[in-house]
Scaffold this motif. Structure first.
Motif, PDB file in Angstrom:
ATOM      1  N   GLY A 216       0.792  -1.221   0.000  1.00 35.49           N
ATOM      2  CA  GLY A 216       0.000   0.000   0.000  1.00 35.49           C
ATOM      3  C   GLY A 216       0.822   1.268   0.000  1.00 35.49           C
ATOM      4  O   GLY A 216       0.339   2.332   0.405  1.00 35.49           O
ATOM      5  N   LEU A 217       2.079   1.183  -0.475  1.00 38.76           N
ATOM      6  CA  LEU A 217       2.983   2.331  -0.460  1.00 38.76           C
ATOM      7  C   LEU A 217       3.204   2.882  -1.868  1.00 38.76           C
ATOM      8  O   LEU A 217       3.212   2.121  -2.853  1.00 38.76           O
ATOM      9  CB  LEU A 217       4.327   1.931   0.144  1.00 38.76           C
ATOM     10  N   VAL A 218       3.421   4.184  -1.943  1.00 38.29           N
ATOM     11  CA  VAL A 218       3.749   4.831  -3.213  1.00 38.29           C
ATOM     12  C   VAL A 218       4.967   5.729  -3.013  1.00 38.29           C
ATOM     13  O   VAL A 218       5.196   6.242  -1.915  1.00 38.29           O
ATOM     14  CB  VAL A 218       2.576   5.683  -3.746  1.00 38.29           C
ATOM     15  N   PRO A 219       5.770   5.940  -4.056  1.00 36.44           N
ATOM     16  CA  PRO A 219       6.889   6.876  -3.946  1.00 36.44           C
ATOM     17  C   PRO A 219       6.393   8.312  -4.022  1.00 36.44           C
ATOM     18  O   PRO A 219       5.525   8.646  -4.830  1.00 36.44           O
ATOM     19  CB  PRO A 219       7.764   6.519  -5.156  1.00 36.44           C
ATOM     20  N   LEU A 220       6.961   9.161  -3.181  1.00 34.68           N
ATOM     21  CA  LEU A 220       6.600  10.577  -3.137  1.00 34.68           C
ATOM     22  C   LEU A 220       7.881  11.401  -3.078  1.00 34.68           C
ATOM     23  O   LEU A 220       8.797  11.087  -2.314  1.00 34.68           O
ATOM     24  CB  LEU A 220       5.731  10.877  -1.909  1.00 34.68           C
ATOM     25  N   GLY A 221       7.951  12.444  -3.904  1.00 37.53           N
ATOM     26  CA  GLY A 221       9.144  13.292  -3.905  1.00 37.53           C
ATOM     27  C   GLY A 221       8.856  14.645  -4.517  1.00 37.53           C
ATOM     28  O   GLY A 221       7.719  15.131  -4.475  1.00 37.53           O
ATOM     29  N   ASN A 222       9.870  15.218  -5.102  1.00 33.16           N
ATOM     30  CA  ASN A 222       9.750  16.535  -5.720  1.00 33.16           C
ATOM     31  C   ASN A 222       9.923  16.421  -7.230  1.00 33.16           C
ATOM     32  O   ASN A 222      10.763  15.657  -7.716  1.00 33.16           O
ATOM     33  CB  ASN A 222      10.819  17.485  -5.158  1.00 33.16           C
ATOM     34  N   LEU A 223       9.120  17.180  -7.968  1.00 35.26           N
ATOM     35  CA  LEU A 223       9.207  17.172  -9.424  1.00 35.26           C
ATOM     36  C   LEU A 223      10.440  17.954  -9.866  1.00 35.26           C
ATOM     37  O   LEU A 223      10.655  19.088  -9.447  1.00 35.26           O
ATOM     38  CB  LEU A 223       7.953  17.795 -10.027  1.00 35.26           C
ATOM     39  N   VAL A 224      11.242  17.331 -10.726  1.00 39.79           N
ATOM     40  CA  VAL A 224      12.429  17.963 -11.283  1.00 39.79           C
ATOM     41  C   VAL A 224      12.318  17.941 -12.802  1.00 39.79           C
ATOM     42  O   VAL A 224      12.105  16.883 -13.394  1.00 39.79           O
ATOM     43  CB  VAL A 224      13.716  17.237 -10.841  1.00 39.79           C
ATOM     44  N   ILE A 323      14.255   2.437   0.532  1.00 39.12           N
ATOM     45  CA  ILE A 323      13.749   3.817   0.446  1.00 39.12           C
ATOM     46  C   ILE A 323      13.109   4.171   1.770  1.00 39.12           C
ATOM     47  O   ILE A 323      12.273   3.422   2.288  1.00 39.12           O
ATOM     48  CB  ILE A 323      12.745   3.952  -0.714  1.00 39.12           C
ATOM     49  N   PRO A 324      13.452   5.309   2.363  1.00 40.47           N
ATOM     50  CA  PRO A 324      12.896   5.654   3.682  1.00 40.47           C
ATOM     51  C   PRO A 324      11.403   5.951   3.596  1.00 40.47           C
ATOM     52  O   PRO A 324      10.879   6.341   2.549  1.00 40.47           O
ATOM     53  CB  PRO A 324      13.689   6.897   4.074  1.00 40.47           C
ATOM     54  N   MET A 325      10.760   5.774   4.721  1.00 38.65           N
ATOM     55  CA  MET A 325       9.343   6.128   4.833  1.00 38.65           C
ATOM     56  C   MET A 325       9.227   7.643   4.982  1.00 38.65           C
ATOM     57  O   MET A 325      10.103   8.301   5.546  1.00 38.65           O
ATOM     58  CB  MET A 325       8.698   5.448   6.030  1.00 38.65           C
ATOM     59  N   CYS A 326       8.160   8.207   4.435  1.00 35.67           N
ATOM     60  CA  CYS A 326       7.925   9.644   4.562  1.00 35.67           C
ATOM     61  C   CYS A 326       7.557  10.009   5.988  1.00 35.67           C
ATOM     62  O   CYS A 326       6.958   9.199   6.723  1.00 35.67           O
ATOM     63  CB  CYS A 326       6.786  10.073   3.629  1.00 35.67           C
ATOM     64  N   ASP A 327       7.919  11.209   6.363  1.00 40.09           N
ATOM     65  CA  ASP A 327       7.506  11.767   7.633  1.00 40.09           C
ATOM     66  C   ASP A 327       6.092  12.299   7.464  1.00 40.09           C
ATOM     67  O   ASP A 327       5.889  13.353   6.837  1.00 40.09           O
ATOM     68  CB  ASP A 327       8.458  12.868   8.067  1.00 40.09           C
ATOM     69  N   ASN A 328       5.111  11.594   7.972  1.00 34.39           N
ATOM     70  CA  ASN A 328       3.714  11.968   7.738  1.00 34.39           C
ATOM     71  C   ASN A 328       3.387  13.376   8.232  1.00 34.39           C
ATOM     72  O   ASN A 328       2.444  14.021   7.757  1.00 34.39           O
ATOM     73  CB  ASN A 328       2.783  10.961   8.365  1.00 34.39           C
TER      74      ASN A 328
END
Length: 331
Positions: A216-224, A323-328
């Protein structure tokens, strides 16, 4: 209709141009049409004559063979700088539709190459490409003839799109099929796509997403976006231009001619070594980039692939880090 790099072209008009009737047989065998001649040159927004002549020859040969029915064709001049004097992305990829008298110039990235310490340095700067080649895993641009093929779209991740807002990045990739020295384009996964990626990724719980993994995880980051940057050897267009180019070749293949080829690079290198400083006394190369790089180099796969293979064997990649988990609280 004529089009410049001002960007008023819509996806609809580009697709319509690509689907329009092909130029006549007379046009195919004739000299460069009068409407196109003002676009020829080495200035901003123009195409160098040798690049245009080869792009036209490739296109009309494939039309004659029945392999292309698209009324537009593409060209790229990888000897030109990737940015203008003001630092913005510079046009060096051309879409030409002769039946509609349309000519458009957009930005495109060149291959970054690689620096393998102790083995070989064939890396390229952001502004101009010095190194070219067709070796696997080289991240180099290989000039020559190509045909566009299938388009595949893949999920690249979620990115921050505003305060507590997230958007999905999917990126479409059109495969190029090469000929001659570029015949391994499919092995190298060479094609065209938008210059956009998601960086600085963490994994976020998003069970309702169609892109979620089994946990149930998705990658999240910044658009470059990197239209003014380098690529892994593919042709990368700005995110605003890419959809238009891809729409032109969806289920409608056409030709892509990329300059320079290996013989051009070798000829220019020989001219530089012989001290022929004048552009009239040597084969074509963009003047500003030639001053920047000194002497261009072509790395044939027969020479470079064994070097890359030995380096990989001597320097095995470390095991991938999770890959680390996001800080919610912040994501």
């Amino acid at each position: 209709m004529r089009c410049s790099r001002s960007g008023f072209f819509t996806v609809f008009s580009l697709v319509a141009a690509a689907a329009a009737p092909l130029p006549s047989a007379q046009a195919a065998s004739s000299a460069i049409p009068a409407w196109l001649k003002p676009h020829i040159g080495e200035g901003d927004g123009q195409i160098a004559l040798p690049v245009l002549e080869r792009a036209r020859a490739l296109y009309f040969s494939k039309v004659a063979e029945g392999k292309v029915k698209n009324s537009c064709y593409f060209a790229m001049d990888a000897t030109r700088p990737n940015a203008g004097t003001d630092g913005t992305s510079s046009g060096r990829f051309y879409t030409i539709c002769e039946a509609q008298q349309s000519f458009r110039v957009i930005s495109a990235g060149h291959g970054s190459g690689r620096n393998l310490p102790g083995a070989a340095n064939f890396s390229n700067g952001r502004l101009c490409a010095k190194n070219f080649g067709n070796a696997l895993d080289s991240n180099l641009t290989a000039g020559g003839p190509y045909l566009t093929s299938e388009i595949k779209t893949s999920f690249k991740g979620y990115y921050h799109a505003g305060a507590k807002q997230e958007a999905v990045l999917t990126r479409s990739f059109v495969q190029f099929d090469g000929m001659g020295e570029t015949a391994n384009a499919r092995q190298r996964a060479i094609g065209g796509h938008a210059a956009a990626k998601v960086a600085g990724i963490c994994m976020k719980k998003k069970t309702d997403s169609p892109y979620a993994n089994r946990d149930g995880l998705v990658p999240l980051g910044n658009l470059v976006t990197y239209a003014g940057g380098r690529s892994d050897g593919c042709t990368s267009w700005s995110p605003s231009d890419a959809p238009q180019v891809l729409a032109m070749v969806k289920d409608n293949p056409t030709t892509v001619y990329i300059y320079p080829e290996s013989q051009d690079i070798k000829a220019v290198a020989q001219s530089v070594a012989a001290g022929r400083a004048s552009s009239t006394s040597r084969p074509y190369w963009n003047e500003s980039c030639l001053k920047e790089i000194g002497t261009p180099v072509f790395w044939p796969k027969e020479k470079l692939e064994p070097v890359i293979a030995r380096y990989k064997q001597d320097h095995p990649a470390p095991p991938p880090k999770p890959i680390p988990m996001c800080d919610n609280a912040s994501n």
